[in-house]
Design a protein around this motif. Structure first.
Motif, PDB file in Angstrom:
ATOM      1  N   PRO A 155       0.824  -1.207   0.000  1.00 33.76           N
ATOM      2  CA  PRO A 155       0.000   0.000   0.000  1.00 33.76           C
ATOM      3  C   PRO A 155       0.859   1.259   0.000  1.00 33.76           C
ATOM      4  N   LEU A 156       0.528   2.191  -0.879  1.00 31.29           N
ATOM      5  CA  LEU A 156       1.216   3.475  -0.974  1.00 31.29           C
ATOM      6  C   LEU A 156       0.234   4.581  -0.636  1.00 31.29           C
ATOM      7  N   ILE A 157       0.723   5.602   0.046  1.00 31.83           N
ATOM      8  CA  ILE A 157      -0.120   6.687   0.523  1.00 31.83           C
ATOM      9  C   ILE A 157       0.390   7.994  -0.066  1.00 31.83           C
ATOM     10  N   SER A 158      -0.526   8.830  -0.513  1.00 30.68           N
ATOM     11  CA  SER A 158      -0.161  10.142  -1.033  1.00 30.68           C
ATOM     12  C   SER A 158      -1.126  11.183  -0.489  1.00 30.68           C
ATOM     13  N   ILE A 159      -0.595  12.307  -0.016  1.00 34.49           N
ATOM     14  CA  ILE A 159      -1.431  13.395   0.470  1.00 34.49           C
ATOM     15  C   ILE A 159      -1.769  14.278  -0.718  1.00 34.49           C
ATOM     16  N   TYR A 160      -3.055  14.511  -0.921  1.00 38.21           N
ATOM     17  CA  TYR A 160      -3.504  15.190  -2.132  1.00 38.21           C
ATOM     18  C   TYR A 160      -4.231  16.484  -1.803  1.00 38.21           C
ATOM     19  N   ALA A 161      -3.796  17.569  -2.442  1.00 34.14           N
ATOM     20  CA  ALA A 161      -4.480  18.856  -2.334  1.00 34.14           C
ATOM     21  C   ALA A 161      -5.377  19.012  -3.554  1.00 34.14           C
ATOM     22  N   GLY A 162      -6.674  19.002  -3.350  1.00 31.80           N
ATOM     23  CA  GLY A 162      -7.615  19.076  -4.455  1.00 31.80           C
ATOM     24  C   GLY A 162      -7.455  20.343  -5.271  1.00 31.80           C
ATOM     25  N   GLN A 163      -7.689  20.227  -6.577  1.00 31.32           N
ATOM     26  CA  GLN A 163      -7.589  21.356  -7.486  1.00 31.32           C
ATOM     27  C   GLN A 163      -8.943  22.065  -7.589  1.00 31.32           C
ATOM     28  N   LEU A 164      -8.913  23.385  -7.749  1.00 31.28           N
ATOM     29  CA  LEU A 164     -10.153  24.136  -7.883  1.00 31.28           C
ATOM     30  C   LEU A 164     -10.901  23.767  -9.165  1.00 31.28           C
ATOM     31  N   ASN A 165     -10.140  23.450 -10.198  1.00 33.21           N
ATOM     32  CA  ASN A 165     -10.745  23.086 -11.477  1.00 33.21           C
ATOM     33  C   ASN A 165     -11.150  21.613 -11.448  1.00 33.21           C
ATOM     34  N   GLU A 166     -12.426  21.335 -11.599  1.00 32.95           N
ATOM     35  CA  GLU A 166     -12.931  19.969 -11.443  1.00 32.95           C
ATOM     36  C   GLU A 166     -12.345  19.011 -12.473  1.00 32.95           C
ATOM     37  N   ALA A 167     -12.250  19.446 -13.729  1.00 36.34           N
ATOM     38  CA  ALA A 167     -11.738  18.568 -14.772  1.00 36.34           C
ATOM     39  C   ALA A 167     -10.275  18.216 -14.524  1.00 36.34           C
ATOM     40  N   VAL A 168      -9.483  19.220 -14.173  1.00 31.10           N
ATOM     41  CA  VAL A 168      -8.067  18.978 -13.884  1.00 31.10           C
ATOM     42  C   VAL A 168      -7.926  18.105 -12.646  1.00 31.10           C
ATOM     43  N   ASP A 169      -8.751  18.359 -11.642  1.00 27.91           N
ATOM     44  CA  ASP A 169      -8.710  17.576 -10.417  1.00 27.91           C
ATOM     45  C   ASP A 169      -8.965  16.101 -10.706  1.00 27.91           C
ATOM     46  N   GLN A 170      -9.985  15.816 -11.499  1.00 29.04           N
ATOM     47  CA  GLN A 170     -10.311  14.434 -11.818  1.00 29.04           C
ATOM     48  C   GLN A 170      -9.192  13.775 -12.619  1.00 29.04           C
ATOM     49  N   TRP A 171      -8.571  14.533 -13.517  1.00 32.39           N
ATOM     50  CA  TRP A 171      -7.491  13.987 -14.338  1.00 32.39           C
ATOM     51  C   TRP A 171      -6.276  13.633 -13.485  1.00 32.39           C
ATOM     52  N   ILE A 172      -5.904  14.544 -12.573  1.00 33.41           N
ATOM     53  CA  ILE A 172      -4.749  14.290 -11.712  1.00 33.41           C
ATOM     54  C   ILE A 172      -5.024  13.104 -10.789  1.00 33.41           C
ATOM     55  N   ARG A 173      -6.207  13.068 -10.194  1.00 37.11           N
ATOM     56  CA  ARG A 173      -6.547  11.948  -9.310  1.00 37.11           C
ATOM     57  C   ARG A 173      -6.452  10.617 -10.052  1.00 37.11           C
ATOM     58  N   ALA A 174      -7.062  10.563 -11.237  1.00 36.66           N
ATOM     59  CA  ALA A 174      -7.043   9.324 -12.006  1.00 36.66           C
ATOM     60  C   ALA A 174      -5.614   8.929 -12.371  1.00 36.66           C
ATOM     61  N   GLY A 175      -4.777   9.914 -12.706  1.00 40.83           N
ATOM     62  CA  GLY A 175      -3.395   9.621 -13.061  1.00 40.83           C
ATOM     63  C   GLY A 175      -2.612   9.046 -11.904  1.00 40.83           C
ATOM     64  N   ARG A 176      -2.789   9.596 -10.736  1.00 41.35           N
ATOM     65  CA  ARG A 176      -2.020   9.137  -9.578  1.00 41.35           C
ATOM     66  C   ARG A 176      -2.534   7.825  -9.008  1.00 41.35           C
ATOM     67  N   LEU A 177      -3.736   7.426  -9.415  1.00 39.53           N
ATOM     68  CA  LEU A 177      -4.299   6.163  -8.942  1.00 39.53           C
ATOM     69  C   LEU A 177      -4.210   5.062  -9.993  1.00 39.53           C
ATOM     70  N   ARG A 178      -3.483   5.297 -11.091  1.00 40.56           N
ATOM     71  CA  ARG A 178      -3.500   4.357 -12.215  1.00 40.56           C
ATOM     72  C   ARG A 178      -3.016   2.963 -11.843  1.00 40.56           C
ATOM     73  N   PHE A 179      -1.907   2.887 -11.136  1.00 41.18           N
ATOM     74  CA  PHE A 179      -1.255   1.600 -10.906  1.00 41.18           C
ATOM     75  C   PHE A 179      -1.037   1.371  -9.416  1.00 41.18           C
ATOM     76  N   GLY A 180      -1.023   0.116  -9.035  1.00 39.85           N
ATOM     77  CA  GLY A 180      -0.707  -0.244  -7.669  1.00 39.85           C
ATOM     78  C   GLY A 180      -1.853   0.024  -6.700  1.00 39.85           C
ATOM     79  N   ASP A 181      -1.537  -0.121  -5.427  1.00 39.41           N
ATOM     80  CA  ASP A 181      -2.503   0.084  -4.343  1.00 39.41           C
ATOM     81  C   ASP A 181      -2.229   1.438  -3.707  1.00 39.41           C
ATOM     82  N   VAL A 182      -2.724   2.498  -4.353  1.00 43.44           N
ATOM     83  CA  VAL A 182      -2.461   3.872  -3.912  1.00 43.44           C
ATOM     84  C   VAL A 182      -3.690   4.416  -3.196  1.00 43.44           C
ATOM     85  N   LYS A 183      -3.456   5.029  -2.046  1.00 43.27           N
ATOM     86  CA  LYS A 183      -4.533   5.657  -1.285  1.00 43.27           C
ATOM     87  C   LYS A 183      -4.258   7.149  -1.197  1.00 43.27           C
ATOM     88  N   LEU A 184      -5.181   7.956  -1.717  1.00 46.94           N
ATOM     89  CA  LEU A 184      -5.064   9.406  -1.636  1.00 46.94           C
ATOM     90  C   LEU A 184      -5.754   9.890  -0.367  1.00 46.94           C
TER      91      LEU A 184
END
Length: 307
Positions: A147-176
Motif C-alpha cells: 500500500p502506498l499513501i499520497s497526500i492530495y491537495a484538491g484542485q479548484l478546477n474539477e476537470a483537472v482535479d479528476q485527471w490528476i486523481r485518475a493519473g495518480r491512482l493508475r497503478f498499484g494500491d495507492v490511497k489518496l
C-alpha cells in the motif's frame, strides 16, 4: 504535505471548454514519441522563461541565495534550463497518466536500494520537489507491491482535479488522503505498514514551521517528516527522480539510520542538510520557481523585492 489541523476543502470550479481542450491536448501528446514531447517541452520552457518574468525573478533569487558562488551568467543559464525541465516534466504527465502501461514501464527505471521499499514495515518515502516527482511516484506504484499513501491537495478546477486523481491512482494500491483531513489518517495508514510518498520541502507559511538552515539561509520548514516518522514508527527512505533522455531514473537511497531523534528541530535541519546533497546532484531539476524563502524570521525583510 499537510498540517495537523483539518480544514474544509474549497469548492470545485465548473468545467470550461478550455479545460476540455487542454486535457484533450495532453491525451494527444501521450501518443507521440518521447523525443517529440521533450522537444515541445523545450520550446514551451523557452517561452515561459521569456514571458513569466515574476517566476523567472523568483527562480533567479533562489539560485543566487543557494549558489552565491555562481556568476550572473551561470545563474541565467541555470534558470533557463530549469524552465525547460519544468515544462518538459509537466508535458510528461501526458504519457505518465494516459499512455499504455508498457510505454510507461519502458520510460521509468527504478534503481538503487529498491529493497528498502519492499520491506513491509512503516515507511516514509522522502520525495523532494524535483520536477520529476510525479514520475517518481508512478515508478514506485508500478514496482512496489504494498500500500502506498499520497497526500492530495484538491484542485479548484474539477476537470483537472479528476485527471490528476485518475493519473495518480493508475497503478498499484495507492490511497489518496485529502490534505484537509490532516495527519491523523496518514499516520494510521503508515502504522498499518503503508509507505507514504511525502513532499515536505516547501514554504508552508509560519504556522507550525521552524527556522532551520537551507543552503545557509534560515528557512521556514515544517517538521512533518520527523513528526510522521516518530508517530508512525516509520523508516525514512529518500527517492530522487531524475529526468533523462529515455524518461526518468528514479533512484532509491538507503534508509536513514538513527532517524528521527528526540529533537524535531534538529531532525528538520538534518532533512534540509541531506536535501542539499540531493539537489547538488542535479540542481537545475529542483523546483526553483517556488518562493522557498518567502517566510522570514521576525524582523527580517522579504528576499523577493515585491515578487
Amino acid at each position: 504535505m499537510s498540517n495537523t489541523t483539518a480544514t474544509t476543502p474549497p469548492p470545485a470550479a465548473p468545467q470550461r471548454w478550455s479545460d476540455r481542450l487542454g486535457l484533450g491536448f495532453m491525451r494527444l501528446l501521450a501518443r507521440l514519441p518521447l523525443a517529440w514531447v521533450r522537444g515541445l517541452g523545450w520550446l514551451v520552457g523557452q517561452v515561459l522563461h521569456l514571458v513569466a518574468a515574476r517566476r523567472r525573478r523568483i527562480a533567479s533569487t533562489n539560485w543566487a541565495l543557494c549558489f552565491p558562488q555562481d556568476s550572473e551568467a551561470q545563474r541565467r543559464r541555470a534558470v533557463r534550463q530549469h524552465f525547460v525541465h519544468f515544462a518538459q516534466a509537466w508535458l510528461d504527465r501526458s504519457w505518465l497518466w494516459e499512455a499504455d502501461e508498457a510505454i510507461v514501464r519502458a520510460r521509468l527505471r527504478l534503481t538503487g536500494a529498491t529493497h528498502e521499499l519492499q520491506v513491509e514495515q512503516p515507511t516514509v518515502i522522502l520525495a523532494p520537489h524535483f520536477v520529476g516527482l510525479d514520475a517518481g511516484g508512478m515508478a514506485v506504484s508500478l514496482n512496489v507491491k504494498r500500500p502506498l499513501i499520497s497526500i492530495y491537495a484538491g484542485q479548484l478546477n474539477e476537470a483537472v482535479d479528476q485527471w490528476i486523481r485518475a493519473g495518480r491512482l493508475r497503478f498499484g494500491d495507492v490511497k489518496l488522503v485529502e490534505k484537509h483531513q490532516g495527519l491523523r489518517p496518514v499516520i494510521h495508514l503508515v502504522r498499518g505498514g503503508g509507505a507514504l510518498y511525502l513532499l515536505p520541502d516547501m514554504d508552508m507559511g509560519p504556522q507550525e514551521s521552524v527556522f532551520v538552515p537551507f543552503f545557509g539561509v534560515p528557512t521556514a520548514t515544517v517538521p512533518t517528516l520527523p513528526r510522521i516518522a516518530r508517530l508512525g514508527h516509520a523508516r525514512v527512505v529518500p527517492v530522487i527522480s531524475r529526468m533523462t533522455r529515455e524518461g526518468y531514473d528514479v533512484e532509491v537511497l538507503p534508509a536513514w539510520s538513527d532517524y528521527p531523534g528526540e529533537d524535531a528541530v534538529a531532525d528538520t535541519a538534518t532533512m534540509n542538510q541531506k536535501l542539499e546533497a540531493m539537489i547538488a546532484t542535479m540542481p537545475e531539476q529542483y523546483y526553483w520557481v517556488h518562493k522557498r524563502f518567502k517566510t522570514r524570521p521576525p524582523g527580517e525583510a522579504s528576499l523577493y523585492n515585491g515578487d
